[in-house]
Enzyme design. Structure first.
Site, mmCIF file in Angstrom:
data_model
loop_
_atom_site.group_PDB
_atom_site.id
_atom_site.type_symbol
_atom_site.label_atom_id
_atom_site.label_comp_id
_atom_site.label_asym_id
_atom_site.label_seq_id
_atom_site.Cartn_x
_atom_site.Cartn_y
_atom_site.Cartn_z
ATOM 1 C CD GLU A 197 7.761 -1.779 -6.139
ATOM 2 O OE1 GLU A 197 6.815 -1.514 -6.880
ATOM 3 O OE2 GLU A 197 7.875 -1.325 -4.983
ATOM 4 C CB SER B 270 -0.980 -6.187 -7.305
ATOM 5 O OG SER B 270 -0.817 -5.210 -8.298
ATOM 6 N N GLY C 181 0.825 -1.202 0.000
ATOM 7 C CA GLY C 181 0.000 0.000 0.000
ATOM 8 C C GLY C 181 0.859 1.253 0.000
ATOM 9 C CB SER D 137 0.294 4.299 -5.633
ATOM 10 O OG SER D 137 1.573 4.072 -6.175
#
Length: 390
Positions: free
Chosen positions: A255, A170, A136, A138
């Site tokens: 990431e 996602s 969590g 954006s």
């Protein structure tokens, strides 16, 4: 181990004997698992192909939690070992989305900043392929400017009250928890990056709402996650209150630099090459395939160099941003190139239906390649600052 007499090129190949053995092992596992369970290779599988049973089988076979120390149930290996395994999974288009974020980001985050209790509770479950997490970061009004995030965490007895909204989370509709970046002190306009903290929020907690964001092809893996007066216990704070920005910045190296930033379309590219190899091709087609593969190899070597830096404990934020920028632009370009080259595959080829299906998925997902993980335009600013140009 590499020694000084070996070329710098060899360092970019990740072919040390123990890595080669591991690569052969994961290839054997993937081939056997696909033969038994019948899953099909997919484009963008790391984001959209959720299969909890596959993740559990992968963990059971010893291919998850590779960088987690043995004292926390992991395998005590390095980032290059994990790189080799994830690379082979992506090349195969395996259904890895369920465990992806937990293994890629949550595990190193907990190892770096988590409490001993968090590590002993969660890391063995990640290694086993039984803990699934969403991210969590954006927000609707913030986009890639995480400093503009407005999700708030207010201290209360025994914990925090969380309010706000996150998008592009996602897998949040299927995951066990979500790692939330939230402001834990009021905004200081002179120090926009200060005052953030990270929280591990159970997705079945009271006040958490997950709504789907459906892709134009009907696929659903993105979500909008809303937090309304959600209580988060002190035991679920990751790291120190107020250190969230530093923690997230370090996390983003994992990431942005991984092989998923260059190999999302790899099953489609490899499938095309296999199909073309079964027939005669002209020089133009051969040259275009060669260019596609050469670009992929070059990007892969850049990505390996970041994995080596992380293995050495070095900061690689700038290099990771560069890999993400170049890699995701290649992924978009590859969709266009494969679409053109696919016309040269024999219309009666048995590979045509699967390739066309993967191409349709790749076209639908392609616009997001350069957005997720931070838009490329923003990352170029990060790269410029890292080079002392801004």
């Amino acid at each position: 181990m590499l020694v000084g007499a070996e070329s710098s090129f060899a360092a970019l190949c990740a072919n040390e004997p123990e890595l080669s053995v591991l690569r052969a092992s994961i290839r054997d596992f993937v081939a056997a698992d696909r033969a038994e369970f019948g899953w099909q290779p997919a484009v963008d599988a790391w984001l959209s192909q959720w299969d909890a049973d596959f993740s559990a089988r992968l963990g059971g076979a010893g291919f998850l939690g590779l960088t987690i120390p043995t004292e926390y149930g992991g395998h005590g290996l390095g980032h290059l070992h994990r790189y080799v395994v994830t690379e082979e999974l992506l090349l195969a288009g395996a259904p890895v989305a369920a465990h992806w974020f937990a293994d890629r980001q949550v595990a190193p985050g907990l190892l770096a900043y988590g409490t001993e209790e968090q590590r002993r509770r969660i890391l063995p479950e990640i290694t086993a392929g039984r803990f699934f997490s969403a991210i969590g970061m954006s927000e609707p009004q913030a986009g890639s400017d995480l400093a503009a995030a407005t999700t708030r965490a207010v201290a209360t007895d025994g914990g925090w009250i969380l309010n706000g909204r996150k998008v592009w989370s996602s897998g949040a509709h299927l995951a066990h928890a979500i790692v939330v970046l939230a402001r834990s002190t009021p905004l200081d306009t002179e120090h926009r990056h200060a005052g953030f903290s990270q929280f591990l929020v159970p997705l079945d907690a009271d006040g958490v709402s997950v709504e789907p964001i459906v892709m134009m092809d009907g696929g659903h893996h993105f979500n909008e996650t809303t937090f309304t007066d959600v209580f988060v216990a002190d035991s679920e704070v990751i790291g120190k209150i107020g250190d969230g920005w530093h923690q997230v910045t370090a996390e983003l190296s994992f990431e942005r630099s991984g092989p998923e930033r260059i190999l999302s379309t790899a099953p489609l590219i490899l499938g095309l090459i296999r199909a073309l190899s079964q027939q005669a091709v002209d020089e133009r087609t051969a040259a275009e395939v060669g260019d596609l593969v050469a670009r992929l190899i070059s990007l892969r070597q850049l990505s390996v160099s970041v994995a080596r830096a992380l293995t050495a404990g070095e900061s690689a934020a700038n290099q990771a941003a560069l890999v993400k920028d170049l890699g995701t632009r290649f992924e978009q370009d590859s969709v266009v190139l494969v679409a053109d080259l696919l016309d040269y595959v024999d219309a009666n080829s048995a590979a045509q239906p699967a390739l066309r299906a993967m191409l349709a998925t790749a076209r639908a997902h392609s616009p997001a390649f350069t957005l997720r993980g931070g838009t490329n335009e923003v990352l170029r600013g990060v790269i410029a600052r890292g080079m002392g140009l801004r």
